[in-house]
Design a protein around this motif. Structure first.
Motif, PDB file in Angstrom:
ATOM      1  N   VAL A 178       0.824  -1.215   0.000  1.00  0.00           N
ATOM      2  CA  VAL A 178       0.000   0.000   0.000  1.00  0.00           C
ATOM      3  C   VAL A 178       0.853   1.258   0.000  1.00  0.00           C
ATOM      4  CG1 VAL A 178      -1.613   1.354   1.384  1.00  0.00           C
ATOM      5  CG2 VAL A 178      -2.037  -1.075   1.010  1.00  0.00           C
ATOM      6  N   TYR A 179       1.906   1.272   0.809  1.00  0.00           N
ATOM      7  CA  TYR A 179       2.724   2.480   0.902  1.00  0.00           C
ATOM      8  C   TYR A 179       3.252   2.885  -0.473  1.00  0.00           C
ATOM      9  CZ  TYR A 179       6.229   5.874   2.202  1.00  0.00           C
ATOM     10  OH  TYR A 179       6.958   7.028   2.286  1.00  0.00           O
ATOM     11  N   TRP A 180       3.778   1.911  -1.213  1.00  0.00           N
ATOM     12  CA  TRP A 180       4.405   2.244  -2.496  1.00  0.00           C
ATOM     13  C   TRP A 180       3.364   2.563  -3.561  1.00  0.00           C
ATOM     14  CZ3 TRP A 180       8.981   3.625  -1.491  1.00  0.00           C
ATOM     15  CH2 TRP A 180       9.711   2.995  -0.487  1.00  0.00           C
ATOM     16  N   ASN A 181       2.206   1.909  -3.512  1.00  0.00           N
ATOM     17  CA  ASN A 181       1.133   2.269  -4.444  1.00  0.00           C
ATOM     18  C   ASN A 181       0.718   3.724  -4.255  1.00  0.00           C
ATOM     19  OD1 ASN A 181       1.087  -0.320  -5.475  1.00  0.00           O
ATOM     20  ND2 ASN A 181      -0.539  -1.020  -4.109  1.00  0.00           N
ATOM     21  N   TRP A 182       0.582   4.098  -3.006  1.00  0.00           N
ATOM     22  CA  TRP A 182       0.220   5.480  -2.676  1.00  0.00           C
ATOM     23  C   TRP A 182       1.310   6.449  -3.119  1.00  0.00           C
ATOM     24  CZ3 TRP A 182       2.733   7.955   1.745  1.00  0.00           C
ATOM     25  CH2 TRP A 182       2.297   9.271   1.953  1.00  0.00           C
ATOM     26  N   LEU A 183       2.571   6.118  -2.799  1.00  0.00           N
ATOM     27  CA  LEU A 183       3.676   7.034  -3.137  1.00  0.00           C
ATOM     28  C   LEU A 183       3.828   7.172  -4.648  1.00  0.00           C
ATOM     29  CD1 LEU A 183       6.004   8.636  -1.641  1.00  0.00           C
ATOM     30  CD2 LEU A 183       7.477   6.760  -2.370  1.00  0.00           C
ATOM     31  N   VAL A 219       9.259  -0.113  -7.284  1.00  0.00           N
ATOM     32  CA  VAL A 219       8.601  -1.405  -7.473  1.00  0.00           C
ATOM     33  C   VAL A 219       9.149  -2.364  -6.423  1.00  0.00           C
ATOM     34  CG1 VAL A 219       8.182  -3.331  -9.030  1.00  0.00           C
ATOM     35  CG2 VAL A 219       8.337  -0.991  -9.929  1.00  0.00           C
ATOM     36  N   MET A 220       8.294  -2.804  -5.514  1.00  0.00           N
ATOM     37  CA  MET A 220       8.711  -3.694  -4.441  1.00  0.00           C
ATOM     38  C   MET A 220       8.174  -5.099  -4.710  1.00  0.00           C
ATOM     39  SD  MET A 220      10.439  -3.395  -1.524  1.00  0.00           S
ATOM     40  CE  MET A 220      10.191  -1.711  -0.953  1.00  0.00           C
ATOM     41  N   GLN A 251      -4.962   5.719   3.679  1.00  0.00           N
ATOM     42  CA  GLN A 251      -4.463   5.096   2.459  1.00  0.00           C
ATOM     43  C   GLN A 251      -4.861   3.624   2.378  1.00  0.00           C
ATOM     44  OE1 GLN A 251      -3.674   7.120   0.309  1.00  0.00           O
ATOM     45  NE2 GLN A 251      -3.423   8.865   1.714  1.00  0.00           N
ATOM     46  N   TYR A 252      -4.972   2.951   3.506  1.00  0.00           N
ATOM     47  CA  TYR A 252      -5.449   1.567   3.463  1.00  0.00           C
ATOM     48  C   TYR A 252      -6.916   1.499   3.059  1.00  0.00           C
ATOM     49  CZ  TYR A 252      -1.575  -1.438   4.591  1.00  0.00           C
ATOM     50  OH  TYR A 252      -0.406  -2.163   4.486  1.00  0.00           O
ATOM     51  N   ARG A 253      -7.695   2.484   3.466  1.00  0.00           N
ATOM     52  CA  ARG A 253      -9.094   2.508   3.025  1.00  0.00           C
ATOM     53  C   ARG A 253      -9.184   2.631   1.511  1.00  0.00           C
ATOM     54  NH1 ARG A 253      -9.847   5.647   7.779  1.00  0.00           N
ATOM     55  NH2 ARG A 253      -9.661   7.592   6.588  1.00  0.00           N
ATOM     56  N   GLN A 254      -8.218   3.358   0.918  1.00  0.00           N
ATOM     57  CA  GLN A 254      -8.248   3.547  -0.531  1.00  0.00           C
ATOM     58  C   GLN A 254      -7.632   2.370  -1.281  1.00  0.00           C
ATOM     59  OE1 GLN A 254      -6.513   7.205  -1.946  1.00  0.00           O
ATOM     60  NE2 GLN A 254      -6.501   6.535  -4.093  1.00  0.00           N
ATOM     61  N   TYR A 255      -6.458   1.907  -0.834  1.00  0.00           N
ATOM     62  CA  TYR A 255      -5.695   0.949  -1.622  1.00  0.00           C
ATOM     63  C   TYR A 255      -5.898  -0.512  -1.206  1.00  0.00           C
ATOM     64  CZ  TYR A 255      -3.207   4.877  -3.704  1.00  0.00           C
ATOM     65  OH  TYR A 255      -2.893   6.018  -4.399  1.00  0.00           O
ATOM     66  N   GLN A 314       8.630   1.105   5.494  1.00  0.00           N
ATOM     67  CA  GLN A 314       8.676   1.530   4.094  1.00  0.00           C
ATOM     68  C   GLN A 314       8.880   3.048   3.992  1.00  0.00           C
ATOM     69  OE1 GLN A 314       9.118  -0.991   2.493  1.00  0.00           O
ATOM     70  NE2 GLN A 314       7.419  -2.419   2.319  1.00  0.00           N
ATOM     71  N   ALA A 315       8.265   3.783   4.917  1.00  0.00           N
ATOM     72  CA  ALA A 315       8.455   5.237   4.920  1.00  0.00           C
ATOM     73  C   ALA A 315       9.920   5.586   5.175  1.00  0.00           C
ATOM     74  CB  ALA A 315       7.564   5.875   5.982  1.00  0.00           C
TER      75      ALA A 315
END
Length: 341
Positions: free
Chosen positions: A2-7, A19-20, A246-250, A271-272
Motif C-alpha cells: 500500500v505504501y508504495w502504491n500510494w507514493l 517497485v517492491m 491510504q489503506y481505506r483507498q488501496y 517503508q516510509a
C-alpha cells in the motif's frame, strides 16, 4: 504494498517509481537465503530483510558473497564485523536484551526474575545481556531456561520458574510462543509480571485475560490501536491517520483492527524510512551512493521516531534506542499495547 502504491500515485521519489517485490523466507534461515537468491535474480536495486533473528545472519553472509546491498531488521552483532554490504537502522539483539534489562530494573526493581529464552546462537546473546544488566543493577535472576523453536508446551519450564519464586518472567521468544507461555501460565493459576516483545496478536488472543498480569515490552516499532489516537498515541496520531486513510483507498479489505493491524503499521513505518533514505540519496541515487551516504555518518532525529545515527562505530549500525510499551484498557474496553516512552 500500500505504501508504495500510494507514493507512486503521487509522483514516486524524484520522479522515479518504486517497485517492491516480496519472497517468503518462511521464518527459516535456509529458506531466507533461497528467498534472497530469488530476489537477486530479478536484479533489484537493493534487498530489504524483515523481522527474523535467525534469518538475517544467514542472509548477511549471502549478501557479502553476492555483493548485494542489504538493509535488515534487528539481528545479533556477532558475525557482522567487517561486512561491507549489510546495514541496519535498528538496535542489535544484544542492545534489545540490554534495554529489556533496563526496563526490568526501572519497573520491577527488587522482584525475582525468571527467563525463558530461545536456544539459538542468534537469540542467546540478548538473553545473556539481559541477565548481565539485571545482575549488575542489583536484580536477582532465579533461573534462565532454554526453550526450543516451536516448542509449544512450556508447562514444565513455567512450573520450574514458579517454584523458584519468579515474580517477573522475561519471555525471549516470538509472539506465537509468548501467547502459549502466557496461556499455560494462566492455566497454572500463576500470574507473574511479563516482559515480552509487544504484538497485538498477544492481546487479541488473550482477550480480557491479558489484564490478569502486567505486560510490558520494548520494541523497535510503534504501538498501534486503530481506536485510540489520543493519550500517549497523540505524538504520531497524524501518521496513523494517514496510514488508515491510504489503506481505506488501496486495500479496504485489510483488517486493521485484527491481529495483524500493528504489523501493517510497522511495515508502513519501515517503508516510509526506506522512502526517506531514497529521497535523501537524490535523483541520481545509485547503490554506491546510498551505501556511501550511510558510511559517511547519516543521521535522523525527527520525533516521534527514534533518532538514527550511522556516525558511530562501524557505520553499519544506526539504531540504539527503542520504545517502551505496556498493555492498557483501550476505548473499546479491550487490552491493547500502548506507548509509554
Amino acid at each position: 504494498n500500500v505504501y508504495w502504491n500510494w507514493l507512486n500515485d503521487h509522483g514516486g521519489i524524484h520522479g522515479r517509481k518504486v517497485v517492491m517485490s516480496y519472497q517468503n523466507d518462511n521464518y527459516d534461515p535456509g529458506q531466507a537465503v533461497q528467498a534472497a537468491q530469488k530476489c537477486k535474480d530479478s536484479n533489484p536495486f537493493f534487498l530489504i530483510g524483515g523481522i527474523g533473528f535467525d534469518q538475517i545472519p544467514a542472509v548477511r553472509q549471502w549478501a557479502e558473497q553476492n555483493k548485494m546491498l542489504y538493509l535488515y531488521h534487528d539481528a545479533v552483532t556477532k558475525g557482522s564485523a567487517g561486512l561491507k554490504y549489510s546495514f541496519t537502522a535498528l538496535p542489535s539483539v544484544e542492545e534489545i536484551g540490554r534495554m529489556f534489562g533496563e526496563l526490568d530494573l526501572k519497573q520491577f526493581r527488587g522482584k525475582k526474575v525468571g527467563i525463558l529464552y530461545r536456544q539459538s546462537p542468534n537469540w542467546q546473546p540478548g538473553s545473556d545481556e539481559f541477565q548481565r544488566i539485571v545482575k549488575a543493577g542489583g536484580g536477582q535472576v532465579v533461573a534462565a531456561l532454554p526453550v526450543q523453536n516451536n516448542q509449544a508446551n512450556y508447562v514444565n519450564d513455567l512450573v520450574q520458574l514458579k517454584s523458584k519464586g519468579a515474580q517477573v518472567v522475561f519471555a525471549w521468544e516470538n509472539a506465537i510462543a509468548t501467547v502459549e507461555m502466557l496461556k499455560q501460565a494462566q492455566a497454572l493459576a500463576w500470574h507473574p509480571s511479563w516482559l515480552v516483545f509487544p504484538f497485538n496478536l498477544e492481546t487479541d488472543t488473550l482477550g480480557q485475560s491479558a489484564f490478569s498480569q502486567p505486560l510490558w515490552g520494548v520494541a523497535t516499532w510503534d504501538a498501534y490501536d486503530p481506536f485510540d489516537h489520543g493519550g500517549t498515541f497523540r505524538p504520531y496520531a497524524a501518521q496513523m491517520t494517514e496510514f488508515e486513510k491510504q489503506y481505506r483507498q488501496y486495500d479496504p479489505s485489510a483488517h486493521l483492527s485484527g491481529d495483524g493491524g500493528d504489523l501493517l503499521y510497522l511495515n508502513w513505518e519501515g517503508q516510509a524510512f526506506i522512502s526517506y533514505l531514497l529521497q535523501q540519496c537524490g535523483a541520481d541515487c545509485t547503490r554506491n551512493r546510498l551505501a556511501g551516504m550511510l558510511l559517511a555518518g547519516f543521521t535522523i532525529d525527527q520525533p516521534p521516531g527514534c533518532p538514527l545515527d550511522f556516525d558511530t562505530g562501524d557505520h553499519h549500525h544506526g539504531g540504539n534506542t527503542m520504545n517502551v510499551f505496556k498493555v492498557i484498557r483501550d476505548p473499546r474496553n479491550r487490552p491493547n499495547w500502548a506507548p509509554v516512552k
